[in-house]
Scaffold this active site. Sequence first.
Site, PDB file in Angstrom:
ATOM      1  N   GLU A 152       3.689  -6.401   3.685  1.00  0.00           N
ATOM      2  CA  GLU A 152       3.875  -5.607   4.895  1.00  0.00           C
ATOM      3  C   GLU A 152       5.260  -5.920   5.466  1.00  0.00           C
ATOM      4  OE1 GLU A 152       2.119  -3.286   6.280  1.00  0.00           O
ATOM      5  OE2 GLU A 152       0.144  -3.460   5.332  1.00  0.00           O
ATOM      6  N   HIS A 187       3.849   3.515  12.526  1.00  0.00           N
ATOM      7  CA  HIS A 187       2.878   4.513  12.986  1.00  0.00           C
ATOM      8  C   HIS A 187       3.462   5.446  14.034  1.00  0.00           C
ATOM      9  CE1 HIS A 187      -0.838   1.913  11.665  1.00  0.00           C
ATOM     10  NE2 HIS A 187       0.135   1.922  10.766  1.00  0.00           N
ATOM     11  N   ASP A 227       6.269   0.874   6.695  1.00  0.00           N
ATOM     12  CA  ASP A 227       4.834   0.629   6.515  1.00  0.00           C
ATOM     13  C   ASP A 227       4.213   1.711   5.632  1.00  0.00           C
ATOM     14  OD1 ASP A 227       2.268  -0.308   6.853  1.00  0.00           O
ATOM     15  OD2 ASP A 227       2.024   0.525   8.864  1.00  0.00           O
ATOM     16  N   GLU A 278      -5.110   1.515   2.791  1.00  0.00           N
ATOM     17  CA  GLU A 278      -5.025   0.390   3.730  1.00  0.00           C
ATOM     18  C   GLU A 278      -5.078   0.865   5.176  1.00  0.00           C
ATOM     19  OE1 GLU A 278      -2.933  -2.515   6.393  1.00  0.00           O
ATOM     20  OE2 GLU A 278      -2.421  -0.433   5.911  1.00  0.00           O
ATOM     21  N   GLU A 279      -4.480   2.022   5.454  1.00  0.00           N
ATOM     22  CA  GLU A 279      -4.376   2.488   6.841  1.00  0.00           C
ATOM     23  C   GLU A 279      -5.723   2.867   7.451  1.00  0.00           C
ATOM     24  OE1 GLU A 279      -1.966   1.936   8.496  1.00  0.00           O
ATOM     25  OE2 GLU A 279      -0.067   2.199   7.426  1.00  0.00           O
ATOM     26  N   HIS A 289       0.836  -1.211   0.000  1.00  0.00           N
ATOM     27  CA  HIS A 289       0.000   0.000   0.000  1.00  0.00           C
ATOM     28  C   HIS A 289       0.865   1.253   0.000  1.00  0.00           C
ATOM     29  CE1 HIS A 289       0.362   0.848   4.423  1.00  0.00           C
ATOM     30  NE2 HIS A 289       0.412  -0.467   4.526  1.00  0.00           N
TER      31      HIS A 289
END
Length: 409
Positions: free
Chosen positions: A197, A380, A138, A172-173, A109
């Site tokens: 991922e 994140h 990510d 995706e997030e 993604h």
Amino acid sequence: MRFGKLAALGFAAWLLSTPAFADEQVKPILDSAEKLKPDAIKFWEQLVSIDSGTGDAQGINAVGAIAAEELKKLGASVDLVPNEHALAGDNIVATFTGTGQGKILLMAHMDTVFAKGSVAKRPFRIEGGRAYGPGVSDDKAGVVIGLTTLKILKELNFKDYARVTLLLNTNEETGSRGSRTLIERLAKEHDVTLNLEGGRAGDGITIWRKGSGTIKVEVKGRASHAGASPELGRNAVMELAHQVLQLSKLADETKGTTVNFTVVKGGDRKNVIPDYAEADADVRAVVSEEFDRVEHDLAATIKNKLIADTEVKATLTRTFPVMPQNAQIDALATMAQRIYGELGKTLALGGSGGAADSSLAAGVFKPTLDGLSMIGANPHTDREYAVVDSMVPRLYLLTRMVMELGRKP
């Protein structure tokens, strides 16, 4: 190869019976990966240097344009697929047609969790063998690993597959709400899905994932002057605080179910009793039944109010389904471990509380494996990183998996 329910055991048996490569077959793949590594790092830096938070159409489409150009150079048929719900940015679907029988879907993604301006504050850098920057692991690394693997296959003139498709998702997030139908359709059209991922700390891959959901709590109260007549008000923020505390107890540590409130809003003037407040909670569960239990208990719990005459509403929205460990995943993981062993390395297996697009592929009963990108940690957060030296081994792993899954069993 067709992997319906009746074929699951045959698929697993075939994977487990495939012999390892000889040393002379390993070297060309490693040599190609090492040769492409410098350009892959430059490409990685280019992607990380673009803010592409979910909903940032300009940034996501900029990332997509760069990726699409590279894919077209490799001879892919590239389609731009808009999101279903008008969410920002176009998904990239790149297809390669070969001469074999296996159909493999690769997924990564392009969106991150970071706001516009994050790149300026934390630009891409490599320090101590680790790459840093917004979304560096990510999932910008996943885009790099997927595209570079396709370059290796082209260099080796490997076409012993029916189809290899690379899907680059835009949202995706936030649960892939605008891409879910696309992901499920593509997964059904392919025999196997490999999700890119980040690899797990300790050099591992992901063989199960929790499902995810969101609780939205809204409280309506009554405004009044905070100093002159607070008793005439009904404080929505105070009631929300009460609800947050008691709803957090819907978590069940023994079952792996978590309920974490992450966003709270209420009040806009310090001298006014707030008449509205809201909060969002992130919910994760190992088994689907736990979402049913949380939803049921949610309705009962909010009836216990701290402040009379307030109105409380709470809803649970399910996003990603659970990706349970099963025989097909175990067989793919065993294949991956055997391939990694050709490099003299050990591939660890584990699960994740983080949800991902792999859950959607597994949800349509297709063999799925995840965590195949570079080793990373702290997603994140502003401490997110990926291990640069894991690039070549992970390129070897993914290339070999495509080779084995693409050929006729």
